[in-house]
Design a protein around this motif. Structure first.
Motif, PDB file in Angstrom:
ATOM      1  N   MET A  66       0.895  -1.202  -0.127  1.00 58.81           N
ATOM      2  CA  MET A  66      -0.083  -0.025  -0.018  1.00 58.81           C
ATOM      3  C   MET A  66       0.701   1.225   0.044  1.00 58.81           C
ATOM      4  O   MET A  66       1.875   1.514   0.658  1.00 58.81           O
ATOM      5  CB  MET A  66      -0.782   0.165   1.134  1.00 58.81           C
ATOM      6  CG  MET A  66      -1.816   1.192   1.366  1.00 58.81           C
ATOM      7  SD  MET A  66      -2.668   0.974   2.832  1.00 58.81           S
ATOM      8  CE  MET A  66      -4.346   1.643   2.521  1.00 58.81           C
ATOM      9  N   MET A  67       0.435   2.219  -0.917  1.00 64.78           N
ATOM     10  CA  MET A  67       1.211   3.367  -0.978  1.00 64.78           C
ATOM     11  C   MET A  67       0.222   4.694  -0.336  1.00 64.78           C
ATOM     12  O   MET A  67      -0.781   4.542  -0.840  1.00 64.78           O
ATOM     13  CB  MET A  67       1.679   3.692  -2.254  1.00 64.78           C
ATOM     14  CG  MET A  67       2.510   4.803  -2.469  1.00 64.78           C
ATOM     15  SD  MET A  67       2.985   5.105  -4.083  1.00 64.78           S
ATOM     16  CE  MET A  67       1.623   6.026  -4.865  1.00 64.78           C
TER      17      MET A  67
ATOM     18  N   ASN B  77     -11.141   8.250   7.373  1.00 64.86           N
ATOM     19  CA  ASN B  77     -11.242   7.286   6.383  1.00 64.86           C
ATOM     20  C   ASN B  77      -9.892   6.341   6.056  1.00 64.86           C
ATOM     21  O   ASN B  77     -10.352   5.249   6.030  1.00 64.86           O
ATOM     22  CB  ASN B  77     -11.298   8.287   5.210  1.00 64.86           C
ATOM     23  CG  ASN B  77     -12.560   8.795   4.826  1.00 64.86           C
ATOM     24  OD1 ASN B  77     -13.731   8.216   5.142  1.00 64.86           O
ATOM     25  ND2 ASN B  77     -12.491  10.140   4.449  1.00 64.86           N
ATOM     26  N   LEU B  78      -8.736   6.793   6.518  1.00 62.38           N
ATOM     27  CA  LEU B  78      -7.654   6.186   6.124  1.00 62.38           C
ATOM     28  C   LEU B  78      -7.550   4.773   7.159  1.00 62.38           C
ATOM     29  O   LEU B  78      -7.263   3.804   6.838  1.00 62.38           O
ATOM     30  CB  LEU B  78      -6.416   6.849   6.336  1.00 62.38           C
ATOM     31  CG  LEU B  78      -5.155   6.173   5.673  1.00 62.38           C
ATOM     32  CD1 LEU B  78      -5.141   5.786   4.451  1.00 62.38           C
ATOM     33  CD2 LEU B  78      -3.753   7.162   6.046  1.00 62.38           C
ATOM     34  N   THR B  79      -7.756   5.146   8.395  1.00 60.78           N
ATOM     35  CA  THR B  79      -7.669   3.885   9.190  1.00 60.78           C
ATOM     36  C   THR B  79      -8.281   2.793   8.817  1.00 60.78           C
ATOM     37  O   THR B  79      -7.874   1.590   9.131  1.00 60.78           O
ATOM     38  CB  THR B  79      -8.001   4.317  10.846  1.00 60.78           C
ATOM     39  OG1 THR B  79      -9.356   4.749  10.870  1.00 60.78           O
ATOM     40  CG2 THR B  79      -7.035   5.421  11.428  1.00 60.78           C
TER      41      THR B  79
ATOM     42  N   ILE C 111      -7.094   1.191   5.679  1.00 64.32           N
ATOM     43  CA  ILE C 111      -5.667   0.268   6.001  1.00 64.32           C
ATOM     44  C   ILE C 111      -6.155  -1.168   6.448  1.00 64.32           C
ATOM     45  O   ILE C 111      -5.777  -2.038   6.277  1.00 64.32           O
ATOM     46  CB  ILE C 111      -4.774   1.001   6.999  1.00 64.32           C
ATOM     47  CG1 ILE C 111      -4.173   2.042   6.338  1.00 64.32           C
ATOM     48  CG2 ILE C 111      -3.686   0.144   7.466  1.00 64.32           C
ATOM     49  CD1 ILE C 111      -3.302   2.996   7.367  1.00 64.32           C
ATOM     50  N   LYS C 112      -7.342  -1.087   7.529  1.00 59.27           N
ATOM     51  CA  LYS C 112      -7.838  -2.251   7.847  1.00 59.27           C
ATOM     52  C   LYS C 112      -8.597  -3.237   6.968  1.00 59.27           C
ATOM     53  O   LYS C 112      -8.083  -4.289   6.853  1.00 59.27           O
ATOM     54  CB  LYS C 112      -8.750  -1.993   8.994  1.00 59.27           C
ATOM     55  CG  LYS C 112      -8.128  -1.620  10.447  1.00 59.27           C
ATOM     56  CD  LYS C 112      -9.422  -1.234  11.294  1.00 59.27           C
ATOM     57  CE  LYS C 112      -8.768  -0.542  12.352  1.00 59.27           C
ATOM     58  NZ  LYS C 112      -9.985  -0.072  13.530  1.00 59.27           N
TER      59      LYS C 112
ATOM     60  N   VAL D 156       2.930  -4.515   3.533  1.00 57.54           N
ATOM     61  CA  VAL D 156       4.227  -3.184   3.822  1.00 57.54           C
ATOM     62  C   VAL D 156       3.332  -2.014   3.363  1.00 57.54           C
ATOM     63  O   VAL D 156       2.379  -2.034   2.263  1.00 57.54           O
ATOM     64  CB  VAL D 156       5.239  -3.692   2.749  1.00 57.54           C
ATOM     65  CG1 VAL D 156       5.984  -2.530   2.722  1.00 57.54           C
ATOM     66  CG2 VAL D 156       5.880  -4.730   3.098  1.00 57.54           C
ATOM     67  N   VAL D 157       3.711  -0.935   3.767  1.00 58.48           N
ATOM     68  CA  VAL D 157       3.012   0.084   3.533  1.00 58.48           C
ATOM     69  C   VAL D 157       4.113   1.374   3.535  1.00 58.48           C
ATOM     70  O   VAL D 157       4.906   1.523   4.124  1.00 58.48           O
ATOM     71  CB  VAL D 157       1.986   0.791   4.733  1.00 58.48           C
ATOM     72  CG1 VAL D 157       1.639   2.280   4.524  1.00 58.48           C
ATOM     73  CG2 VAL D 157       1.030   0.030   5.076  1.00 58.48           C
TER      74      VAL D 157
END
Length: 142
Positions: free
Chosen positions: A39-40, A112-114, A117-118, A124-125
């Motif tokens: 993930m970027m 949104n982002l949390t 990511i879940k 790898v981020v």
């Protein structure tokens, strides 16, 4: 949460005033494989990105193309397929300028982002930039 549900959530988000800007009627959305190992995360879409559909899209007539090409080459050197990597930004909506706004940034992170990511659950981020790294409390950047 599915990819379509996640994108629908972003398109309907009203957590801050940016959603009221006309340029955000059609919002940019993340893309890549929802179950990608990689993930970027960038900071925010540039205020000139309104002709695009996705974050970090390969659109040959847009200034983003140079960024896309650079990132594609970088990840190719690491044997990572940039097209399948999940690409997103902390801030989903465009602002009227490219000035950093901490309020919008933190709201988007929390709202949104949390969850994103879940949902993607990458192994790898890659964090693009110091401000993004600060959200994750990364102290040493190198």
């Amino acid at each position: 949460m599915t990819k379509n549900e996640l994108i629908k959530k972003f398109k309907n988000c009203e957590s801050c005033d940016l959603c009221k800007l006309e340029k955000n009627d059609e919002r940019l959305v993340p893309h890549g494989f929802i179950s990608s190992n990689f993930m970027m995360i960038g900071m925010s879409p540039t205020h000139t990105a309104e002709k695009l559909t996705y974050f970090f899209e390969n659109y040959d007539k847009h200034p983003y193309n140079k960024t896309y090409s650079l990132l594609d080459k970088l990840f190719a050197n690491l044997n990572i397929d940039f097209d399948t990597m999940w690409k997103t930004n902390v801030q989903k909506c465009m602002d009227n300028s490219n000035d950093f706004n901490e309020e919008y940034f933190k709201t988007c992170y929390k709202e949104n982002l949390t969850e994103e990511i879940k949902t993607v659950n990458p192994k790898v981020v890659f964090l693009l930039g110091a401000k993004v790294a600060d959200l994750f409390d990364v102290k040493d950047i190198g």
